[in-house]
Each structure stands twice: as C-alpha cells, then as structure tokens.
Design a protein around this motif. Structure first.
Motif, PDB file in Angstrom:
ATOM      1  N   VAL A   1      40.052  13.313  -0.018  1.00 26.41           N
ATOM      2  CA  VAL A   1      38.978  12.585   0.964  1.00 26.41           C
ATOM      3  C   VAL A   1      37.875  12.146   0.633  1.00 26.41           C
ATOM      4  N   VAL A   2      37.498  10.824   0.277  1.00 21.87           N
ATOM      5  CA  VAL A   2      36.199  10.207  -0.110  1.00 21.87           C
ATOM      6  C   VAL A   2      35.193   9.894   1.035  1.00 21.87           C
ATOM      7  N   LEU A   3      34.254  10.454   0.877  1.00 15.32           N
ATOM      8  CA  LEU A   3      33.245  10.230   1.937  1.00 15.32           C
ATOM      9  C   LEU A   3      31.855   9.818   1.434  1.00 15.32           C
ATOM     10  N   ALA A   4      31.136   8.904   2.433  1.00 11.51           N
ATOM     11  CA  ALA A   4      29.972   8.632   2.170  1.00 11.51           C
ATOM     12  C   ALA A   4      29.050   9.120   2.955  1.00 11.51           C
ATOM     13  N   GLU A   5      28.033  10.098   2.407  1.00 10.37           N
ATOM     14  CA  GLU A   5      27.421  10.878   3.214  1.00 10.37           C
ATOM     15  C   GLU A   5      25.867  10.297   3.647  1.00 10.37           C
ATOM     16  N   MET A   6      25.454  10.198   4.917  1.00 13.70           N
ATOM     17  CA  MET A   6      24.038   9.768   5.110  1.00 13.70           C
ATOM     18  C   MET A   6      23.412  10.778   6.032  1.00 13.70           C
ATOM     19  N   THR A   7      22.349  11.198   5.339  1.00 15.42           N
ATOM     20  CA  THR A   7      21.678  12.227   6.070  1.00 15.42           C
ATOM     21  C   THR A   7      20.438  11.792   6.974  1.00 15.42           C
ATOM     22  N   LEU A   8      19.892  12.678   7.981  1.00 16.98           N
ATOM     23  CA  LEU A   8      19.042  11.988   8.769  1.00 16.98           C
ATOM     24  C   LEU A   8      17.721  11.559   7.942  1.00 16.98           C
ATOM     25  N   ARG A   9      17.450  12.339   6.838  1.00 15.87           N
ATOM     26  CA  ARG A   9      16.328  12.149   5.992  1.00 15.87           C
ATOM     27  C   ARG A   9      16.495  10.582   5.691  1.00 15.87           C
ATOM     28  N   ASN A  10      17.624  10.029   4.959  1.00 18.84           N
ATOM     29  CA  ASN A  10      17.944   8.799   4.755  1.00 18.84           C
ATOM     30  C   ASN A  10      17.841   7.863   5.908  1.00 18.84           C
ATOM     31  N   LEU A  11      18.061   8.231   7.092  1.00 27.47           N
ATOM     32  CA  LEU A  11      18.211   7.394   8.253  1.00 27.47           C
ATOM     33  C   LEU A  11      16.733   7.111   8.565  1.00 27.47           C
ATOM     34  N   THR A  12      15.758   8.176   8.663  1.00 27.82           N
ATOM     35  CA  THR A  12      14.610   8.132   9.082  1.00 27.82           C
ATOM     36  C   THR A  12      13.468   7.797   8.312  1.00 27.82           C
ATOM     37  N   ALA A  13      13.815   7.893   7.021  1.00 31.14           N
ATOM     38  CA  ALA A  13      12.640   7.680   6.024  1.00 31.14           C
ATOM     39  C   ALA A  13      12.319   6.304   6.072  1.00 31.14           C
TER      40      ALA A  13
END
Length: 473
Positions: A280-292
């Motif tokens: 499985v190949v995932l791209a992870e977006m954290t809340l920090r990356n989304l709200t910064a």
C-alpha cells in the motif's frame, strides 16, 4: 439519572413520538442495546416494526448470506439491504404514504472472557428522508475501548441512538450529524474512524470531507480514503500488507514530491519482506499541514485530495506529529514492513528534543517507539540553499551526542539513503511553486507533473488565473 442517559432517552423518545418514523432493528454481537433504548422510554409501538438478533453464525448466514467476516462492512450492508427490503415489501402498500421507513443494523464484537481485546463494530441506518423517497444511508465503523463488555455494549447502544436520531433530525448541516454521533460519549469509550453517507438526503456531500471532520473533531486519530475517492476503514486496505507512506502538504504535489515517493518505492519493493507483494502506498496529510496555511480551507483540502487521487495515491488524514505516532498507528493493522519516505530535513527533526517534550524519555524514547517494529526510513537528499551543494544522508551532520545514534541507525539499516534521484528536482520548493502559481509565473509548470498542471488549470486551484486575468499581488 445522569445527563448522558437523559439525553439518549430524549432522542429515543422523540423518535418514538414522531408519527412518521417506523423501522426495523437488527443487531448482532453486543445484545440489542439500541432497540432496548426505544423500548425502555415508552411509545415504541409507534416506531419499532421489528427487532432481530441473529447470534448464531449459521442463522446469520441463513438470513443474510455468507460473509468472510461477521463483523464487517459486507455483513452490515447485507443486513441493511435485507431488513429494509422486507419493510417495504410488507408495509409499503398500507403505510407507505405516511411513513418514513428505516432499517438500523449493527454487527459488533465486544470484549469477552476468551477475547479481552478492545471491541469494534459496524453500524448503519438506511432510511427514507420523506415517505416513498429513495433511501439514504449512513455507515460508520467504531472502536469500543471501555473496560468491560457491559460498558462497551452500553456505548454501542448510545451510538446507535445518536445515529438514528441524526439521520432524521441532524442532517442539515451535515457537520452537525457527525459531531452529534458522540453525544453522551467520550473518545476514551468510542473512536469513529470511518463514516459514509449516501442517497438523496446527502446529495452533494463529499465523504472525504466527512473523513476530515472525524479527524478535526478528534473522533479518530486518522481516516483514510482510496485513490478512487472512496472512504474506507483502514484495516480494509492495510491489513497485513507492507505499507510505504510519505508525509507532506502536497500543495501541490511537485515533481520532487513524486520522485521521492517513486524512488523510495523502488527500494521498498526490493526488501526481502516485500518482494512478491503489492504494498500500500499512502500520501499522509496531517492536520498541521492542513491548518498551518492561513488561506487553506476545506476546498483547498479537496483540491489536494483530488490531485493525489488523480496521481493514484491512497490518502491518510491524521492528527499525528512525530513519526513514531504514525508508525504505531500503522502497526495496528499490519505486521509487514512499514516504510517512511522522507526528505533529509526530517532526519534532523527526529533528533530534536523540542519535538518530544511530552515524552519522559525524550529523543531516546521516540526512537525506540519508532523503530521497535519493522520500520525503515528511506531518505531523499537535499540541496543546500546557500552553497548549492547536494547533501545526502551519509553526509548530514547531526549534533552530538545524537550523531552516534544516527550512525547506529545507518549501520543497522533502519535509515537508508535514496541513491537514485533526479538532481534537477532538488531545487523545487513547494512554497516557491505556490508563489509562482499565484503571481502568474508560468515557470511553475516545469515543477509539477502534467496531470497536476491540467487539474490546477481546469479548476483554477491555488489562485491560478488564465492569462490576461489579474493575478494575486
């Protein structure tokens, strides 16, 4: 009576007293805790057409057909299909003009004497928002974390009442429905890591946004959707498979971003524990990356998600900050190799004490928690912005005394350099790409893949404007 019981009673009673709601309850594995609320508050004859609890596997199979697992989305959907169809078949002719039929179902496994693990369950409701309207549906997956089977059953009962009540009373705005699922419950009791809404009552709802809301509200630490845009419960995709993940803002995905992941995947596929398997190949977006980013909103999140899906990547949205939290989460679902594709600056962060003030053991504890399982980091080089020289994992300087730890991790193969890379990509910076897009500098097009260019232009994403239209200053 405590506030939780009072609130749950009020919700069940409101549905019982609503003259138009009428339905069936099918519950497997944790008693009939949802139906019990409707009987205990009074007036159930106005709401409950049927209750059933098929505990025996042979009985369950006879009613709903075979299933690989009895606590699964497949079993839940079969239950909803069967129970709702029977309601319409038997009652629609006589009551269809005045009733909004619904079928509620859950299939759960709670703690038991022979199975002390935490419980989990699938819950769903198929319902008519208006009489004789095509049905709509809500499906959720929940982890049950109370200290006893009885407490987990109680929590499941409250969650089920919240779900049915939300379907009829809290749909607009839909964000209220998601938040209300946890009325009377705490995160210590229940974690909801998947929600899917469908049908005419939820026309226009993007379930990826609902997944984001689960994370934003703290109902779960992470939620997932696949490259085709479908929300999933993580174990449906990750169970016992090798996993490679890259963390980033992906605003937008650049050639460097994708080369990092592609090169890491090449080396990942050569690992002895991965050869012959499809990871499985995932791209992870954290809340920090989304709200910064000040101007990033939900539409901005969907823009990034659309690009990643078009590139063929499954997406994980998370609350994780240190990498060990991500590794511990993934290890819940797999005993296979977990690969982390990172840029060289991330290695410096791993040995920075300021990121681990909440851990008694600081950096040492974080490293132990990150690498105490089958985890390997694949590290992409960087270009020094001052000297212009390329710096690789072998050449990076780590402050003493953590340089010894750095050497150890290199020697035992827990961190490895990405050897094959494109030097021309090392000068690409996401912030620079964004600035060029906003100010109409066409040079950004050389920094991202063609499919990303097409999506940004087709949807005018990230401030892009056609030639001749004033750009942002």
């Amino acid at each position: 009576m405590n506030d939780t019981a009072s609130n749950t009673r009020q919700k069940a009673l409101a549905l019982n007293l609503e003259a138009t709601t009428y339905g069936a309850f099918a519950e497997i594995g944790a008693g009939q805790e949802v139906a019990r609320w409707f009987f205990s508050v009074g007036g159930a004859a106005g709401t409950v057409a049927k209750t059933i609890s098929a505990y025996d596997m042979a009985v369950s199979t006879g009613l709903y057909g075979p299933a690989q697992r009895y606590v699964s989305r497949q079993r839940l959907e079969a239950m909803l299909e069967q129970e709702f169809a029977q309601l319409l078949e038997r009652l629609d002719n006589g009551r269809g003009e005045s009733k909004r039929f619904f079928a509620f179902a859950d299939t759960a496994a709670t703690r038991s004497y022979g199975k002390p693990d935490k419980g989990r369950g699938w819950l769903g409701v198929r319902f008519q928002a208006e009489p004789r309207q095509e049905p709509s549906e809500i499906i959720v997956h929940a982890h049950l974390s109370d200290y006893s089977a009885a407490r987990e059953q109680e929590a499941l009962g409250i969650l089920g009442v919240n779900l049915i009540h939300g379907a009829f009373y809290r749909r607009n705005p839909v964000e209220d429905l998601v938040a209300a699922l946890m009325d009377g419950l705490s995160r210590e009791q229940v974690e909801i890591d998947m929600i899917q809404l469908s049908g005419p009552a939820f026309a226009g709802v993007d379930n990826r946004l609902m997944s984001l809301q689960l994370v934003e509200l703290g109902l779960t630490d992470a939620a997932m959707f696949t490259a085709d845009g479908h929300v999933v419960q993580p174990s449906e995709v990750l169970y016992k498979r090798p996993i490679l993940v890259e963390r980033g803002s992906f605003r937008p995905a650049t050639k460097l971003t994708l080369d990092l992941l592609d090169r890491a995947r090449e080396q990942f596929l050569e690992e002895p524990g991965v050869v012959g398997q499809k990871p499985v190949v995932l791209a992870e977006m954290t809340l920090r990356n989304l709200t910064a980013i000040p101007d990033a909103d939900h539409s901005d999140f969907l823009a990034r998600a659309d690009i990643l899906c078009a590139l063929g990547y499954d997406v994980l949205i998370s609350r994780f900050e240190p990498y060990y939290q991500l590794a511990e989460y993934l290890a819940r679902y797999t005993d296979g190799l977990i690969g982390l594709a990172v840029g060289l600056p991330s290695i410096g962060q791993i040995a920075d004490e300021k990121f681990y003030t909440d851990l008694p053991g600081g950096v040492l504890e974080s490293i132990g928690r990150l690498f105490n399982r089958s985890v390997k980091m694949y590290v992409y080089p960087t270009r020094d912005p001052v000297s212009g020289l390329i710096r690789t994992l072998d050449q990076t300087n780590v402050a003493a005394p953590w340089d010894h730890l750095h050497k150890l991790l290199l020697e035992i193969g827990r961190i490895v350099p990405i050897r094959s890379y494109d030097e021309s990509y090392l000068s690409i910076l996401t912030l620079d790409v964004m600035a060029r897009i906003k100010h109409g500098d066409p040079a950004w097009e050389s920094m991202v893949p063609p499919i990303v260019i097409d999506i940004i232009k087709a949807r005018h994403l990230f401030g892009w404007q056609p030639e001749g239209v004033p750009t942002l200053k």
